[in-house]
Motif scaffolding. Structure first.
Motif, PDB file in Angstrom:
ATOM      1  N   GLN A 188       0.817  -1.216   0.000  1.00  0.00           N
ATOM      2  CA  GLN A 188       0.000   0.000   0.000  1.00  0.00           C
ATOM      3  C   GLN A 188       0.854   1.271   0.000  1.00  0.00           C
ATOM      4  N   THR A 189       0.342   2.288  -0.690  1.00  0.00           N
ATOM      5  CA  THR A 189       0.932   3.626  -0.680  1.00  0.00           C
ATOM      6  C   THR A 189      -0.118   4.632  -0.210  1.00  0.00           C
ATOM      7  N   VAL A 190       0.328   5.831   0.109  1.00  0.00           N
ATOM      8  CA  VAL A 190      -0.613   6.889   0.488  1.00  0.00           C
ATOM      9  C   VAL A 190      -1.571   7.184  -0.661  1.00  0.00           C
ATOM     10  N   TRP A 191      -1.060   7.154  -1.877  1.00  0.00           N
ATOM     11  CA  TRP A 191      -1.938   7.422  -3.016  1.00  0.00           C
ATOM     12  C   TRP A 191      -2.972   6.319  -3.210  1.00  0.00           C
ATOM     13  N   ASN A 192      -2.658   5.082  -2.836  1.00  0.00           N
ATOM     14  CA  ASN A 192      -3.691   4.041  -2.841  1.00  0.00           C
ATOM     15  C   ASN A 192      -4.821   4.421  -1.895  1.00  0.00           C
ATOM     16  N   VAL A 193      -4.453   4.831  -0.692  1.00  0.00           N
ATOM     17  CA  VAL A 193      -5.446   5.191   0.320  1.00  0.00           C
ATOM     18  C   VAL A 193      -6.294   6.370  -0.160  1.00  0.00           C
ATOM     19  N   GLU A 194      -5.646   7.334  -0.806  1.00  0.00           N
ATOM     20  CA  GLU A 194      -6.349   8.516  -1.303  1.00  0.00           C
ATOM     21  C   GLU A 194      -7.029   8.271  -2.639  1.00  0.00           C
ATOM     22  N   ARG A 195      -6.868   7.063  -3.166  1.00  0.00           N
ATOM     23  CA  ARG A 195      -7.491   6.651  -4.423  1.00  0.00           C
ATOM     24  C   ARG A 195      -7.038   7.531  -5.591  1.00  0.00           C
TER      25      ARG A 195
ATOM     26  N   THR B  23       4.164   7.555 -11.804  1.00  0.00           N
ATOM     27  CA  THR B  23       4.649   8.401 -10.717  1.00  0.00           C
ATOM     28  C   THR B  23       5.264   7.516  -9.632  1.00  0.00           C
ATOM     29  N   ASP B  24       6.451   7.904  -9.141  1.00  0.00           N
ATOM     30  CA  ASP B  24       7.229   7.039  -8.250  1.00  0.00           C
ATOM     31  C   ASP B  24       6.871   7.314  -6.793  1.00  0.00           C
ATOM     32  N   ILE B  25       5.875   6.612  -6.291  1.00  0.00           N
ATOM     33  CA  ILE B  25       5.364   6.778  -4.925  1.00  0.00           C
ATOM     34  C   ILE B  25       5.913   5.662  -4.039  1.00  0.00           C
ATOM     35  N   ALA B  26       6.329   6.018  -2.840  1.00  0.00           N
ATOM     36  CA  ALA B  26       6.885   5.031  -1.903  1.00  0.00           C
ATOM     37  C   ALA B  26       5.784   4.292  -1.158  1.00  0.00           C
ATOM     38  N   LEU B  27       6.122   3.138  -0.603  1.00  0.00           N
ATOM     39  CA  LEU B  27       5.218   2.427   0.286  1.00  0.00           C
ATOM     40  C   LEU B  27       4.977   3.260   1.540  1.00  0.00           C
ATOM     41  N   ASP B  28       3.764   3.184   2.088  1.00  0.00           N
ATOM     42  CA  ASP B  28       3.533   3.791   3.393  1.00  0.00           C
ATOM     43  C   ASP B  28       3.830   2.752   4.482  1.00  0.00           C
ATOM     44  N   GLU B  29       3.580   3.100   5.724  1.00  0.00           N
ATOM     45  CA  GLU B  29       3.917   2.205   6.834  1.00  0.00           C
ATOM     46  C   GLU B  29       3.183   0.870   6.717  1.00  0.00           C
ATOM     47  N   THR B  30       1.921   0.939   6.327  1.00  0.00           N
ATOM     48  CA  THR B  30       1.145  -0.296   6.134  1.00  0.00           C
ATOM     49  C   THR B  30       1.725  -1.116   4.995  1.00  0.00           C
ATOM     50  N   GLY B  31       2.119  -0.455   3.921  1.00  0.00           N
ATOM     51  CA  GLY B  31       2.692  -1.156   2.782  1.00  0.00           C
ATOM     52  C   GLY B  31       3.985  -1.869   3.114  1.00  0.00           C
ATOM     53  N   VAL B  32       4.821  -1.255   3.950  1.00  0.00           N
ATOM     54  CA  VAL B  32       6.062  -1.894   4.373  1.00  0.00           C
ATOM     55  C   VAL B  32       5.758  -3.167   5.155  1.00  0.00           C
ATOM     56  N   ALA B  33       4.757  -3.094   6.042  1.00  0.00           N
ATOM     57  CA  ALA B  33       4.371  -4.269   6.827  1.00  0.00           C
ATOM     58  C   ALA B  33       3.781  -5.354   5.929  1.00  0.00           C
ATOM     59  N   GLN B  34       2.992  -4.953   4.941  1.00  0.00           N
ATOM     60  CA  GLN B  34       2.427  -5.919   3.998  1.00  0.00           C
ATOM     61  C   GLN B  34       3.532  -6.628   3.219  1.00  0.00           C
ATOM     62  N   ALA B  35       4.540  -5.872   2.804  1.00  0.00           N
ATOM     63  CA  ALA B  35       5.646  -6.462   2.045  1.00  0.00           C
ATOM     64  C   ALA B  35       6.412  -7.470   2.889  1.00  0.00           C
TER      65      ALA B  35
END
Length: 211
Positions: free
Chosen positions: A12-19, A25-37
């Motif tokens: 997950q990324t912040v842009w996923n959450v914000e839809r 565009t090169d968006i990083a994983l958010d905290e949830t995304g890091v845990a998912q990975a």
């Protein structure tokens, strides 16, 4: 055993959450995304992958790197595994896209973006290119993006374009498994790794939570 491919969507990324449409565009994983990975890596490492290839975008590469650290494999980068380019839609929310381009939204055809057939071709060709290097009993893990992977999968399976919407989207850090048989590639698992939940990605509304 026969040649297999695990198609892993990024976390997950912040842009996923914000839809928001991410595209190239090169968006990083958010905290949830890091845990998912990290969770996906712990599960997929048990399959003993022989090669890991990733999109060059950091959300996919960082997801792949989590698996690389656990499995002891280097992550190879291939820009042909990038997400579908979103043209004028990149950075915009679904609501903004629908309001600004109602006809294009229905067709999910972004002005200045990539056509689905072009994405399906480049992603499937990249997957096949790397799969050929894994050996007959190899397991390739491809870390990429929701729309890119779904389109690559339907192209690999040889489905006619009118049936492409029949395959649903991939959730964050969910994966699909393909196996090479005598008559081509077959889908063993799709959107695996979690309990069923809404899919939020750059993929078409028909394949996501907007359906």
């Amino acid at each position: 055993m026969s040649r297999r491919i695990v198609c892993l969507r990024h976390g997950q990324t912040v842009w996923n959450v914000e839809r928001r449409f991410q595209g190239h565009t090169d968006i990083a994983l958010d905290e949830t995304g890091v845990a998912q990975a990290a969770r996906a890596a712990s599960l997929l490492a048990a399959l003993q992958p022989t090669m890991i290839v990733s999109s060059d975008l950091r959300r996919a590469y960082d997801t792949a790197s989590a698996l690389g650290r656990v499995s002891g494999l280097e992550v190879v980068v291939d820009k042909d595994l990038r997400e579908r380019g979103g043209g004028e839609w990149e950075g915009l929310t679904r609501e903004e896209i629908k309001a600004g381009w109602p006809a294009e939204f229905e067709a999910w055809d972004a002005p200045g973006g990539e056509h689905v057939t072009d994405v399906a071709e480049r992603v499937s060709e990249a997957i096949l290119r790397w799969s050929a290097r894994t050996g007959d009993d190899g397991l390739l893990v491809v870390a990429s993006h929701g729309a890119a992977l779904r389109l690559g999968i339907v192209r690999l399976m040889g489905l006619p374009q009118e049936l492409w919407p029949a395959l649903g989207g991939l959730g964050n850090c969910a994966w699909s498994v393909l196996e090479q048989g005598r008559k081509g590639w077959r889908l063993l698992e799709h959107n695996a790794g979690t309990l069923p939940e809404p899919v939020i990605s750059d993929d078409s509304p028909a394949a996501t939570a907007d359906a």
